[in-house]
Write a protein that holds these residues in place. Structure first.
Motif, mmCIF file in Angstrom:
data_model
loop_
_atom_site.group_PDB
_atom_site.id
_atom_site.type_symbol
_atom_site.label_atom_id
_atom_site.label_comp_id
_atom_site.label_asym_id
_atom_site.label_seq_id
_atom_site.Cartn_x
_atom_site.Cartn_y
_atom_site.Cartn_z
ATOM 1 N N HIS A 480 57.485 29.373 41.523
ATOM 2 C CA HIS A 480 57.743 27.949 41.680
ATOM 3 C C HIS A 480 57.624 27.550 43.137
ATOM 4 O O HIS A 480 57.701 28.376 44.038
ATOM 5 N N GLY A 481 57.426 26.286 43.367
ATOM 6 C CA GLY A 481 57.297 25.777 44.718
ATOM 7 C C GLY A 481 56.718 24.376 44.687
ATOM 8 O O GLY A 481 56.113 23.978 43.697
ATOM 9 N N VAL A 482 56.914 23.652 45.766
ATOM 10 C CA VAL A 482 56.441 22.270 45.809
ATOM 11 C C VAL A 482 54.910 22.261 45.828
ATOM 12 O O VAL A 482 54.290 23.273 46.130
ATOM 13 N N PRO A 483 54.303 21.127 45.491
ATOM 14 C CA PRO A 483 52.842 21.082 45.442
ATOM 15 C C PRO A 483 52.224 21.413 46.794
ATOM 16 O O PRO A 483 52.806 21.142 47.842
ATOM 17 N N GLY A 484 51.042 21.983 46.741
ATOM 18 C CA GLY A 484 50.296 22.246 47.971
ATOM 19 C C GLY A 484 50.825 23.399 48.781
ATOM 20 O O GLY A 484 50.640 23.442 49.983
ATOM 21 N N THR A 485 51.466 24.357 48.130
ATOM 22 C CA THR A 485 51.944 25.503 48.891
ATOM 23 C C THR A 485 51.218 26.784 48.482
ATOM 24 O O THR A 485 51.673 27.875 48.794
ATOM 25 N N GLY A 486 50.117 26.619 47.778
ATOM 26 C CA GLY A 486 49.267 27.782 47.530
ATOM 27 C C GLY A 486 49.712 28.694 46.425
ATOM 28 O O GLY A 486 49.404 29.877 46.453
ATOM 29 N N LYS A 487 50.389 28.164 45.415
ATOM 30 C CA LYS A 487 50.876 29.023 44.337
ATOM 31 C C LYS A 487 49.716 29.598 43.525
ATOM 32 O O LYS A 487 49.526 30.807 43.448
ATOM 33 N N THR A 488 48.943 28.673 42.943
ATOM 34 C CA THR A 488 47.854 29.109 42.078
ATOM 35 C C THR A 488 46.833 29.923 42.871
ATOM 36 O O THR A 488 46.338 30.945 42.402
ATOM 37 N N MET A 489 46.568 29.461 44.073
ATOM 38 C CA MET A 489 45.567 30.130 44.890
ATOM 39 C C MET A 489 45.968 31.575 45.171
ATOM 40 O O MET A 489 45.135 32.475 45.087
ATOM 41 N N SER A 490 47.243 31.799 45.482
ATOM 42 C CA SER A 490 47.674 33.163 45.777
ATOM 43 C C SER A 490 47.548 34.050 44.555
ATOM 44 O O SER A 490 47.059 35.171 44.646
ATOM 45 N N VAL A 491 47.975 33.524 43.402
ATOM 46 C CA VAL A 491 47.906 34.352 42.198
ATOM 47 C C VAL A 491 46.452 34.709 41.894
ATOM 48 O O VAL A 491 46.128 35.860 41.596
ATOM 49 N N LEU A 492 45.571 33.718 42.024
ATOM 50 C CA LEU A 492 44.172 33.990 41.714
ATOM 51 C C LEU A 492 43.564 34.944 42.733
ATOM 52 O O LEU A 492 42.738 35.784 42.381
ATOM 53 N N ALA A 493 44.007 34.820 43.993
ATOM 54 C CA ALA A 493 43.493 35.754 44.997
ATOM 55 C C ALA A 493 43.921 37.172 44.665
ATOM 56 O O ALA A 493 43.126 38.114 44.782
ATOM 57 N N VAL A 494 45.170 37.320 44.210
ATOM 58 C CA VAL A 494 45.641 38.646 43.812
ATOM 59 C C VAL A 494 44.797 39.172 42.656
ATOM 60 O O VAL A 494 44.384 40.331 42.638
ATOM 61 N N MET A 495 44.513 38.276 41.706
ATOM 62 C CA MET A 495 43.726 38.728 40.555
ATOM 63 C C MET A 495 42.328 39.156 40.994
ATOM 64 O O MET A 495 41.784 40.116 40.468
ATOM 65 N N ARG A 496 41.777 38.437 41.968
ATOM 66 C CA ARG A 496 40.446 38.825 42.451
ATOM 67 C C ARG A 496 40.495 40.208 43.088
ATOM 68 O O ARG A 496 39.624 41.043 42.853
ATOM 69 N N ASN A 497 41.546 40.437 43.893
ATOM 70 C CA ASN A 497 41.659 41.753 44.523
ATOM 71 C C ASN A 497 41.777 42.846 43.480
ATOM 72 O O ASN A 497 41.153 43.893 43.584
ATOM 73 N N LEU A 498 42.600 42.559 42.457
ATOM 74 C CA LEU A 498 42.790 43.565 41.416
ATOM 75 C C LEU A 498 41.487 43.817 40.680
ATOM 76 O O LEU A 498 41.202 44.934 40.280
ATOM 77 N N LYS A 499 40.721 42.755 40.518
ATOM 78 C CA LYS A 499 39.451 42.902 39.814
ATOM 79 C C LYS A 499 38.562 43.889 40.546
ATOM 80 O O LYS A 499 37.936 44.745 39.928
ATOM 81 N N SER A 500 38.546 43.767 41.873
ATOM 82 C CA SER A 500 37.684 44.682 42.610
ATOM 83 C C SER A 500 38.209 46.104 42.480
ATOM 84 O O SER A 500 37.431 47.056 42.471
ATOM 85 N N GLU A 501 39.526 46.236 42.339
ATOM 86 C CA GLU A 501 40.057 47.580 42.149
ATOM 87 C C GLU A 501 39.694 48.122 40.768
ATOM 88 O O GLU A 501 39.444 49.311 40.614
ATOM 89 N N VAL A 502 39.672 47.213 39.791
ATOM 90 C CA VAL A 502 39.261 47.641 38.456
ATOM 91 C C VAL A 502 37.808 48.092 38.503
ATOM 92 O O VAL A 502 37.437 49.116 37.933
ATOM 93 N N ASP A 503 36.998 47.332 39.228
ATOM 94 C CA ASP A 503 35.585 47.701 39.337
ATOM 95 C C ASP A 503 35.437 49.068 39.993
ATOM 96 O O ASP A 503 34.576 49.857 39.629
ATOM 97 N N ALA A 504 36.307 49.301 40.994
ATOM 98 C CA ALA A 504 36.230 50.585 41.673
ATOM 99 C C ALA A 504 36.798 51.699 40.808
ATOM 100 O O ALA A 504 36.632 52.867 41.121
ATOM 101 N N GLY A 505 37.511 51.334 39.748
ATOM 102 C CA GLY A 505 37.964 52.345 38.808
ATOM 103 C C GLY A 505 39.345 52.883 39.081
ATOM 104 O O GLY A 505 39.764 53.836 38.455
ATOM 105 N N SER A 506 40.067 52.286 40.040
ATOM 106 C CA SER A 506 41.389 52.836 40.329
ATOM 107 C C SER A 506 42.468 52.271 39.409
ATOM 108 O O SER A 506 43.566 52.792 39.356
ATOM 109 N N ILE A 507 42.166 51.209 38.711
ATOM 110 C CA ILE A 507 43.137 50.645 37.774
ATOM 111 C C ILE A 507 42.482 50.563 36.411
ATOM 112 O O ILE A 507 41.272 50.360 36.303
#
Lengths: 827, 496
Positions: A480-507
């Motif tokens: 939770h947090g007030v608008p414009g504090t990067g909530k969705t963006m952070s979660v999606l950035a984390v998912m992108r990072n995890l995706k690259s880890e999945v591609d690399a095969g570590s997850i």
């Protein structure tokens, strides 16, 4: 269930085979191997081709694709067979427009031609320079087959498989193993085998209407074992390409582009199709036998490995292709390889008959809705229908202008009729200010997300802790947090990072379904959206709820193999219904054994869990993550990180903007908007000075003044402007109002008293008093634009009036009006 | 614009010092010490007492004392024995960690349900009686969330079938429904009908309810008993309560074979349909699941942890967790979540320590052994994450203008009013701004800021057609705001 959609196919060899099926001599297929398929291991690792393809990025992103219609048109011209180069195409790595065939250019007007010719000379020169590189073609005739971008083809899977060599053009009867000849083959809707009518037991007289399932499939469904007759000794049953594809011995791909390599070999870029059995969820009961999924996976493949054409159609075309032959497939969804999720392919993606009326399309739409087995709620259907209609409307209105030259297949940005203008086609270099403007746009994805490292770490550990376990325990996180504090963006950035880890095969791989609560027609619809994302099958929400319940609460052990599923719900608070059943269900699933569900909810409200029913907040768990408003240092860092390398902003200006925003809301969006606007102001100023003084010597920086101007524009309320620009009489009216309120010290006044004050004003300052009627009209007008709050006009003199904005604002706006200088002394 | 230095501490950063050593300095302006206290209503309470007598520290002392005083109660003695017996676990080893996490997860049903034997037996006896006599009946189970209702029902179902097999009685069909998963309320009848096995095929013309009623109103030989467990029964409440009423009426039919066990949170749900059922003399028996007490929570946690061959929690840590959870809600799910997050804290700590272990070789071995189990400070940190009131922290981290709004609201409400309208608040806000030489923002901006404060749960904005006339009330104690803003010099004058 959905078998009704599948048409009965008569397999008469004479007319049933599609026209583009070319007889291909078998020898070609044993012939030289493609470099990529030379080592079997490389072939088997089809997914890894995507990585290797990354090296080819310098290829132009946009390329003119030949549509089937235009292919048909040009076929006559280029049918001088054995040669391979039918249409020469000038090549320019950067500018798509000139990549048009000369034939087309003939029809263009002379003047245009001149311009284009001059450019094509340039292009040729460019092509000469790069002649050592690849040459792209629209169409290639290869092995007697004619291939162009947008075609679907079978591709060899294994280089050494002998079974690939045989390619029976004509299907055999499954019972007598003789080719159809003159007799009619009937296709079973379940196993897709062909049968002679008279080979069946009991034999059929005529082809039955509706669905028909062969006796073997019926027996199998009833649990009995009934083997197909074995072929005679020494004679192997020939399998058609379709059968091989569906048993994953072949691949199907769509040709995205074709080119000749430096060494003279011909290559194409393939977009793979996969069969339902190869997806993470496996073949589902709702999948049709001939259904394929388009993937977002590309690879560069040599033309050698193409076997022949196949035809992958949208559900509508598929329904119409009654006698399409054996190589016809249905594709309704795109399958994302990374997320294991399904997305419906928008119809406009390859909408070939534009002339159809919207009504017609709607009817078709409904007909392909047969999947939904009728239980769907009206609202949902209407919503989907609307969405689609809008898209179609957009497409058809934009099509003639944007894409008439290429008719049909459009990709990427062009999907909505827009087309990206390549950067280097612009006449001049972007100035720094323009660059700054574009990087400060909200839509631009920043390269890094500063100031949210702690939160992102927390999200990462949360997700990893859940999915790295062998036994994935369900959990739930509330962000939770007030608008414009990067909530969705952070979660999606984390998912992108995890995706690259999945591609690399570590997850281990996992599914990821992202839902925005605002985009749902009703909260209950979330069930069908989740279910569609997980399985690629669209059903009504009631059915989806049942399926999902079964999926997440199934305790038997066969569920062990399912991959974990991450559900991201943005704007979670919109799912709160009257009895909160939707939220209850979604938050109850992670607490079931073996659910393997991870829920991440995002909302603005801090105390949402407390506002919910206690049983729901009990299930929600205690994992919370708060995104506080940014302070000014953080905002400063965010802006400067975006502007890295572009030296246009004075440091103080950035600091000023961020301090100003941090003091009011701490909303990063707003800070970026202010800076962008400031850049615009500065840009405007720069251009003006360049025009007037004609010496563009000094570099213009966006400074304090520009930021100040931008802030004024953004923060200054519109009502001041409205008051300043209203008529003389209205101003007097408002001034009298302020005066009256000030005098009495009350919050409201009556029209009668106000009229007295106005007449007093007018008499003292030499204006004519307009009369009650006019004054009343003025009052009503001010009420309409919400400067005043007034009672209904029927009370005439006793009508009560109230200022909608603070007295000070009105005073401020009226203080220095030029046409009525005397107003100042009353206020 | 003046920037101010706000005292910011993250509560998790230094849990040991919070928990064990009494804080001497700066308690008044430090929100952390106040946040952790369990009995805290507002920070005033803390600032009145001396810093040493913070209630939280009291609790911890009690825990320590009780665990040292072995002869005080047999139960506590056992606690310590357990602690001594078990071997240590290594949080860094993955299989062990996974096992611990799984044991403490909500979805893992423990092998035996402790502390609910009484209720379970009552339910089971009721079911047995019904099955034996082939008589229908209804039972209503109520209790707070996280008190083991659903879990007990699962156990009862299994036990009933076992019993029936042992006794040689024809065992009943079992159907459990979570009422939230019904798309349509009356779907429950078709589900019951679908589970009921009797010769005829259901005819599609009449509704499931009518068929059930017909079935139960005449004698049908060989009809099996059916046990219906309806979880979250209150979702069946429709406007006329017809579904709920019909459902309970099914059990009153002369030849009914339906045993209905309803589960919900509300105590008084049964009262709603009692008048009608009472006249038929078949009012459902009500069994209440009380919130867990401190001892019960300890018991359950230990029962779960007993499955593991090693000690994970210091007994005092478990007790602290149990006491806090029992005092707040008695919700077992919360207690489990606290334990899991305490383990996460330990892991985070051990990760850190393993990083600088190379430098720190001469640590005593006993200390090392202690470092591998979850101690009080971990639990305290986890608890503070759950039960802390974030108000003070939130107010301190608000943007300045929003703080000014709160400040002016406090000033406004000091005059004895309970609520005001946005226009009025704006006046006060402008006054405060002017007195501090800060340019005020416009009223539109103000109303959007108030909406943000509403989202954060600090203000409450009413509904109104005009923005200016929206009603504003404070949702937090005014003293909290004063306390939070006290640390900022800027506001000190305004709030005098």
């Amino acid at each position: 269930m959905a078998e009704t959609q599948q048409m009965k196919k008569f397999k008469t060899p004479s007319k049933g085979t599609p026209k583009a099926k070319h007889p291909i001599s078998l020898d070609h297929h044993i012939a030289p191997q493609t470099p990529q398929s030379a080592t079997p291991s490389a072939v088997n690792l089809r997914r890894s081709h995507r990585l290797s393809a990354a090296t080819l990025e310098h290829r132009p992103a946009l390329f003119i694709f030949n549509t089937p219609q235009s292919a048909a048109k040009t076929r006559k011209i280029c049918e001088d067979p054995p040669s391979i180069i039918p249409t020469e195409i000038s090549f320019n790595p950067a500018s798509p427009p000139p990549v048009e065939s000369r034939k087309k250019r003939k029809f263009q007007e002379k003047s245009a031609e001149k311009r284009k010719d001059s450019r094509s000379v340039k292009c040729k020169r460019a092509a000469d320079r790069k002649v050592k590189k690849k040459v792209y073609y629209k169409k290639v005739v290869y092995d007697g087959g004619e291939f162009s971008a947008g075609h679907d083809v079978y591709v060899k899977r294994r280089s050494d498989a002998s079974s690939d060599n045989e390619d029976p053009e004509v299907e055999e009867c499954r019972v007598c193993f003789k080719q159809a000849g003159k007799r009619v083959l009937i296709e079973c809707d379940d196993c897709l085998n062909g049968f002679h009518l008279k080979c069946l037991k009991p034999p059929l007289r005529a082809v039955p209407d509706g669905d028909w399932v062969c006796c073997y499939c019926v027996a199998r469904k009833n649990g009995e074992v009934m083997e197909f007759p074995e072929p005679q000794e020494g004679k192997k049953r020939a399998r058609t390409a379709r059968e091989k594809l569906l048993s994953s011995d072949l691949w199907a791909a769509r040709i995205e582009s074709l080119w000749k390599e430096v060494d003279g070999t011909y290559w194409f870029r393939a977009r793979w199709y996969i069969i339902p059995d190869e997806t993470a969820v496996g073949r589902q009961p709702h999948n049709l036998r001939r259904e394929l999924y388009r993937t977002n996976d590309f690879a560069d493949v040599e033309m050698e490995s193409i076997i022949r054409h196949c035809f992958v159609m949208s559900p509508r075309e598929f329904a119409n292709a009654a006698n399409g032959g054996d190589d016809v497939f249905l594709c309704e969804y795109e399958y994302e390889m990374q997320w294991h999720s399904f997305k419906r392919i928008a119809e406009i993606d390859n909408n070939e008959n534009d002339g159809e009326s919207v009504v017609d399309n709607d009817a078709d739409w409904n007909s392909c809705d047969e999947f939904d087995s009728g239980s769907e709620s009206d609202s949902e259907e209407a919503a989907y229908g609307d969405e689609k209609r809008n898209k179609l409307a957009q497409a058809s209105s934009l099509r003639p202008a944007a894409a008439n030259s290429r008719k049909g297949q459009i990709f990427g940005l062009q999907k909505i009729g827009a087309k990206k203008i390549p950067e280097n086609l612009r006449s001049r270099k972007q100035t720094d200010l323009e660059k700054a403007k574009s990087t400060l746009m909200l839509a631009t994805l920043p390269k890094s997300l500063p100031c949210r490292d702690r939160e992102m770490n927390e999200i990462t550990t949360f997700i990893k802790g859940a999915i790295c376990d062998e036994q994935c325990l369900g959990r739930c996180l509330y962000v939770h947090g007030v608008p414009g504090t990067g909530k969705t963006m952070s979660v999606l950035a984390v998912m992108r990072n995890l995706k690259s880890e999945v591609d690399a095969g570590s997850i281990r791989p996992y599914c990821f379904v992202e839902i925005n609560g605002l985009k749902l027609a009703s909260p209950e619809n979330i069930y069908s959206v989740i279910y569609e994302g997980l399985t690629g099958h669209r059903v009504g929400w009631k059915k989806a709820l049942n399926f999902l319940n079964a999926r997440f609460s199934d305790e038997n052990k066969c569920r062990k193999d399912t991959s974990p599923c991450i559900l991201l719900i943005d704007e979670l608070d919109l799912l709160v219904t009257r009895n909160q059943a939707v939220l209850y269900n979604i938050l109850d699933w992670p607490t079931r054994p073996n659910s393997k569900l991870i829920v991440i909810g995002i909302a603005n409200t801090m105390d949402l869990p407390e506002k919910l029913l206690p049983r729901i907040s009990s299930r929600m768990g205690i994992q919370r993550l708060c995104f506080g408003p940014y302070n000014f240092q953080q905002l400063q860092e965010i802006i400067s990180s975006r502007l890295k390398g572009i030296d246009t902003f004075e440091k103080v200006a950035i600091e000023f903007a961020s301090r100003k925003v941090a003091a009011v809301s701490g909303d990063a969006r707003r800070a970026l908007e202010i800076c962008r606007r400031a850049a615009e102001v500065a840009d405007y100023r720069a251009k003006k000075t360049a025009l007037s003084s004609s010496d563009a010597s000094g570099k213009v920086m966006a400074g304090m003044a520009d930021v100040e101007a931008a802030i004024k524009e953004m923060f200054q309320a519109p009502h001041i402007q409205v008051i300043r620009s209203c008529s003389k009489l209205s101003k007097i009216f408002l001034a009298a109002m302020v005066y009256e309120l000030y005098k009495t010290g009350m919050g409201e006044t009556t029209f009668e008293k106000l009229a007295m004050a106005v007449s007093c004003f007018c008499a003292n300052n030499g204006e004519t008093f307009p009369g009650y009627d006019t004054l009343m009209k003025v009052g009503c007008k001010l009420g309409e634009c919400r400067l005043l709050l007034c009672e209904p006009g029927s009370r005439h003199k006793l009508q009560k009036l109230q200022l909608n904005y603070p007295n000070d604002d009105v005073t401020f706006a009226l203080k220095d009006s030029k046409d009525l200088p005397w107003l100042a002394k009353y206020i | 614009m003046p920037a101010f230095a706000a005292p910011r501490h993250s509560p998790a950063s230094d849990p040991t010092s919070v928990a064990v050593t009494p804080r001497k300095s700066r308690l008044r302006s430090d929100p952390d010490a106040a946040i952790g206290s369990p009995l805290r209503k507002s920070p005033r309470l803390c600032k009145e007492g001396s810093p040493n007598s913070s209630p939280k520290i009291e609790v911890i002392r009690k825990c320590l004392k009780s665990s040292l005083n072995l002869s005080e109660s047999p139960e506590k003695k056992q606690l310590t024995e357990d602690f001594v017996e078990g071997q240590n676990w290594d949080p860094r080893e993955e299989t062990q960690l996974r096992a611990v996490n799984e044991t403490l997860h909500v979805s893992t049903a423990p092998a035996s349900v402790v502390c609910r034997e009484n209720e379970q037996n009552r339910i089971l006896d009721f079911c047995k009686k019904c099955v034996k006599e082939e008589k229908a009946g209804s039972l209503y189970v109520c209790g707070c969330p996280g008190t083991g209702k659903t879990l007990s029902m699962e156990k009862v179902k299994v036990m009933l079938v076992d019993w029936a097999n042992k006794e040689g009685v024809q065992h009943p069909d079992v159907l459990s429904i979570n009422c939230t998963t019904l798309a349509n309320m009356s779907e429950i009848f078709s589900k019951i009908l679908g589970q009921t096995h009797y010769g005829k095929k259901p005819s599609p013309s009449t509704s499931s309810l009518q068929q059930l009623q017909k079935l139960y109103s005449q004698h049908t030989p060989g009809l099996k008993m059916i046990l219906v467990v309806a979880d979250e029964l209150d979702y069946l409440i429709t406007k006329d309560r017809a579904v709920l009423h019909d459902l309970f009426m099914l059990t009153t039919m002369p030849f009914s074979r339906c045993i209905l066990l309803g589960v919900a949170n509300a105590i008084d749900l049964a009262d709603w349909f009692i008048p009608k059922l009472q006249s038929l003399n078949c009012k459902p028996m009500v069994i209440t699941f009380c919130a867990y007490s401190k001892d019960q929570i300890i018991n359950i946690l230990q029962e779960r942890l007993r499955a593991l061959p090693y000690t994970v929690f210091q007994p005092q840590a478990l007790e602290l967790c149990a006491r806090k959870v029992a005092a707040a809600s008695g919700d077992m799910r919360k207690a489990l979540a606290v334990c899991r997050s305490a383990i996460e804290m330990l892991i985070g700590e051990s990760m850190l320590s393993s990083l600088d272990e190379t430098e720190d070789q001469q640590r005593p071995a006993a200390n090392d052994m202690m470092s591998n189990i979850v101690r009080i400070n971990h639990v305290a940190a986890a608890l503070s994450k759950v039960y802390k009131s974030p108000v003070v922290d939130t107010i301190i981290s608000l943007p300045q203008h929003q703080q000014i709004i709160l400040c002016s609201a406090v000033k406004l409400f000091r005059e004895g009013k309970k609520s005001t309208i946005l226009g009025e608040l704006n006046k006060y806000y402008v006054d405060v701004c002017k007195s501090t030489m800060i340019p005020p923002v416009g009223i539109l901006e103000l109303s959007s800021m108030c909406r943000v404060l509403d989202d954060q749960g600090i203000l409450k904005l009413g509904q109104s057609r005009e923005d200016k006339l929206r009603r504003v009330t404070l949702k937090v104690d005014g003293a909290d705001i004063v306390f939070a803003l006290r640390g900022v010099r800027f506001f000190r004058n305004c709030l005098k």
